[in-house]
Scaffold this active site. Structure first.
Site, PDB file in Angstrom:
ATOM      1  N   MET A 199      58.239  19.317 -15.393  1.00  0.00           N
ATOM      2  CA  MET A 199      57.904  20.462 -16.262  1.00  0.00           C
ATOM      3  C   MET A 199      58.858  20.541 -17.451  1.00  0.00           C
ATOM      4  O   MET A 199      59.375  21.614 -17.776  1.00  0.00           O
ATOM      5  CB  MET A 199      57.960  21.771 -15.459  1.00  0.00           C
ATOM      6  N   LYS A 251      45.451  27.433 -14.124  1.00  0.00           N
ATOM      7  CA  LYS A 251      45.522  28.322 -15.287  1.00  0.00           C
ATOM      8  C   LYS A 251      44.133  28.671 -15.752  1.00  0.00           C
ATOM      9  O   LYS A 251      43.235  27.837 -15.750  1.00  0.00           O
ATOM     10  CB  LYS A 251      46.301  27.634 -16.402  1.00  0.00           C
ATOM     11  N   ASP A 264      43.924  22.808  -8.480  1.00  0.00           N
ATOM     12  CA  ASP A 264      44.397  23.298  -9.768  1.00  0.00           C
ATOM     13  C   ASP A 264      44.402  22.187 -10.797  1.00  0.00           C
ATOM     14  O   ASP A 264      43.966  21.075 -10.538  1.00  0.00           O
ATOM     15  CB  ASP A 264      45.735  24.036  -9.629  1.00  0.00           C
TER      16      ASP A 264
HETATM   17  C1  LIG Z   1      54.417  22.230 -10.833  1.00  0.00           C
HETATM   18  S1  LIG Z   1      55.041  20.601 -10.896  1.00  0.00           S
HETATM   19  C2  LIG Z   1      54.233  19.922  -9.538  1.00  0.00           C
HETATM   20  C3  LIG Z   1      54.827  18.652  -9.068  1.00  0.00           C
HETATM   21  C4  LIG Z   1      54.048  18.003  -7.957  1.00  0.00           C
HETATM   22  N1  LIG Z   1      54.047  18.813  -6.775  1.00  0.00           N
HETATM   23  C5  LIG Z   1      54.578  16.608  -7.637  1.00  0.00           C
HETATM   24  O1  LIG Z   1      55.101  16.383  -6.533  1.00  0.00           O
HETATM   25  O2  LIG Z   1      54.439  15.737  -8.484  1.00  0.00           O
HETATM   26  C6  LIG Z   1      54.161  19.970 -12.265  1.00  0.00           C
HETATM   27  C7  LIG Z   1      54.921  18.896 -13.026  1.00  0.00           C
HETATM   28  O3  LIG Z   1      54.807  17.647 -12.383  1.00  0.00           O
HETATM   29  C8  LIG Z   1      54.869  16.628 -13.353  1.00  0.00           C
HETATM   30  N2  LIG Z   1      53.654  15.805 -13.237  1.00  0.00           N
HETATM   31  C9  LIG Z   1      52.707  15.914 -12.301  1.00  0.00           C
HETATM   32  N3  LIG Z   1      51.767  14.958 -12.444  1.00  0.00           N
HETATM   33  C10 LIG Z   1      52.144  14.237 -13.512  1.00  0.00           C
HETATM   34  C11 LIG Z   1      51.589  13.108 -14.158  1.00  0.00           C
HETATM   35  N4  LIG Z   1      50.464  12.526 -13.752  1.00  0.00           N
HETATM   36  N5  LIG Z   1      52.235  12.603 -15.247  1.00  0.00           N
HETATM   37  C12 LIG Z   1      53.379  13.172 -15.666  1.00  0.00           C
HETATM   38  N6  LIG Z   1      53.938  14.236 -15.074  1.00  0.00           N
HETATM   39  C13 LIG Z   1      53.343  14.766 -14.005  1.00  0.00           C
HETATM   40  C14 LIG Z   1      54.950  17.300 -14.704  1.00  0.00           C
HETATM   41  O4  LIG Z   1      56.304  17.374 -15.055  1.00  0.00           O
HETATM   42  C15 LIG Z   1      54.377  18.646 -14.400  1.00  0.00           C
HETATM   43  O5  LIG Z   1      54.832  19.601 -15.339  1.00  0.00           O
END
Ligand SMILES: C[S@@+](CC[C@H](N)C(=O)[O-])C[C@H]1O[C@@H](n2cnc3c(N)ncnc32)[C@H](O)[C@@H]1O
Length: 460
Positions: free
Chosen positions: A384, A270, A248
């Site tokens: 998020m 998405k 994704d």
């Molecule tokens: C659906 S959650 C998934 C989290 C993921 N499973 C993890 O352990 O990081 C998605 C959120 O992770 C955060 N996120 C993931 N990768 C990121 C990155 N490279 N920089 C900043 N935020 C990130 C953001 O807040 C994003 O909205």
């Protein structure tokens, strides 16, 4: 080729090590791994060698080396810093036709010691004929990363079944096909994920039925926050062997470039421009369908699959359908982004605990336990959080957090485009109006954020 690579059986054979320092210690350890009986001659011994002498397979002779110390040894290693002793050991060993290695001196040696990757009983030896030992070590380190640590167990199991497989398949071609399927398919993965009994049962079944193992498997793999160097060895191995990869939006381009070139890629994030994601129920069904068709399916998810990643839901449905799966943790955004932003999540002076919170608000309303969040000496990481950031700041202040509490917004953390914005709870709304900040973003609230000024190390 300057040397013939061979593996010598030294089990219970006498070996001599001349020298009593750290290098001699390393050589003794290696000889002990090969189950040799080691005699070590030296006027002094380092602590490590003294400790090893408690092992019944090591005897120490505390004196200077003399020609008469060489008798019926299977191998001799000279590891002293005295060139005269080294030369003498080499000369006498050659005269007696005993294989000898003088450390760092290929000219005095009749054999050289390679760099090894030990997955006993599988052992890989890398040598540069003594010309570039550091290069050989670098090559060895690369091999270490791609060869799973449980290859040894797989080889042991293969050894147990070798005769049975020979009896079952009379043609070499059929035996080879059997082993190739075993070493690169579901059975090997079961061994790597510790399901040894299941793997044995599968081999037995194969030997009786000799049927194709038609069921595929699913790897739920954490792709980390973006920087491909943050993948685990296991994640890399599995994304390079999967037939199909479901990914994704959060999986970075850098990580996608490491996926096996000829694998089928299926995007389940998405849909183009819209905010609508592929339904979870459809992803679950697709995983089951692909695995049932015999494919090795990798479900690649940003960060860690078990942290705000719905990984649990996906494997629940696999489990219900009896599909083998394994879960590979990834570096979650909180760890990756905080490290790359120079913000330790805990610190003895500022924070003794850390909470990971999803700020995804249903219908724009918040149901977060604000009282629990407004706690002294605690770091809060909001996933998020971009759309609800101003609301979160308002609520934290309303529930008693001081307005000057530092807050960081990390955009595209760990990637070359990473940006870190530092402000306070009170000033965050105006920062959001001023800057063009885009997802993915992570929000960190707490005193630890102020450390970024001193500890920032990545990017601009
Ligand atoms: C659906 S959650 C998934 C989290 C993921 N499973 C993890 O352990 O990081 C998605 C959120 O992770 C955060 N996120 C993931 N990768 C990121 C990155 N490279 N920089 C900043 N935020 C990130 C953001 O807040 C994003 O909205």
């Amino acid at each position: 080729m300057d040397h013939l690579p061979i593996f010598i059986n030294l089990r219970q054979k006498p070996a001599l090590v001349v020298g009593g320092g750290d290098i001699a210690l390393r050589k003794i350890n290696l000889l002990l791994k090969a189950q040799a009986k080691v005699t070590c001659v030296s006027p002094h011994f380092c602590e490590g060698i003294k400790t090893l002498s408690l092992d019944s397979n090591v005897s120490l002779v505390n004196k200077r080396f003399e020609a008469s110390d060489i008798s019926n040894y299977s191998v001799i290693i000279s590891a002293t810093d005295d060139s005269k002793v080294n030369e003498s050991v080499s000369k006498i060993a050659h005269e007696n036709r005993i294989p000898v290695n003088v450390v760092d001196s290929p000219k005095l040696s009749s054999f050289i010691m390679p760099s090894i990757v030990d997955r006993s009983p599988v052992v890989i030896a890398v040598s540069s004929a003594g010309k570039a030992p550091v290069l050989a070590r670098i090559i060895r380190a690369k091999l270490e990363t791609v060869i799973p640590s449980s290859y040894g167990i797989l080889a042991e199991i293969a050894g147990e079944y070798r005769q049975k497989v020979k009896d079952r398949f009379s043609k070499i071609k059929d035996r080879r096909a059997f082993w190739e399927a075993t070493f690169s398919g579901v059975i090997a993965e079961k061994v790597f994920s510790g399901r040894i009994q299941e793997a044995r049962a599968d081999i037995e079944k194969q030997l009786i039925d000799a049927v194709e193992m038609s069921l595929g498997e699913v790897y739920l793999v954490g792709a980390g926050p973006g920087d491909p160097d943050l993948l685990t060895f296991k994640a890399l191995r599995l994304i390079q062997q999967a037939d199909v990869v479901l990914y994704d939006r959060l999986v970075s381009k850098g990580v996608m470039e490491l996926v096996r070139r000829d694998s089928e890629l299926i995007y389940v994030g998405k849909k183009g421009g819209s905010n609508e994601s592929t339904r979870q129920i459809d992803i679950n069904a697709l995983l089951v369908e692909l695995a049932k068709s015999g494919k090795r399916v990798c479900r690649l998810k940003g960060g860690d699959p078990f942290i705000f990643g719905r990984g649990g839901e996906e494997i629940e449905s696999l489990s219900e359908h009896g599909i083998p799966f394994q879960v590979v943790p990834g570096i979650t955004a909180a760890s990756g982004c905080s490290s790359y932003a120079g913000i330790p999540l805990t610190h003895r002076d500022f924070s003794q605990s850390c909470r990971f919170v999803t700020a995804h608000l249903k219908n724009g309303t918040s149901n977060l336990p604000w009282q629990e969040l407004v706690v002294e000496q605690q770091t809060i990481v909001f996933y998020m959080a971009l759309s609800g950031a101003s609301h979160i700041c308002e609520q934290l202040i309303a529930h008693g957090m001081r307005k000057e509490m530092p807050i960081a917004i990390i955009e595209k953390g760990t990637m070359p485009e990473q940006k870190v914005y530092i402000t306070t709870l009170a000033d965050l709304p105006s920062l959001l109006l001023k800057e063009d900040i885009n997802a993915p973003t992570l929000m960190i609230v707490g005193e630890v954020v102020s450390l970024n000024e001193k500890l920032s190390w990545y990017g601009n």
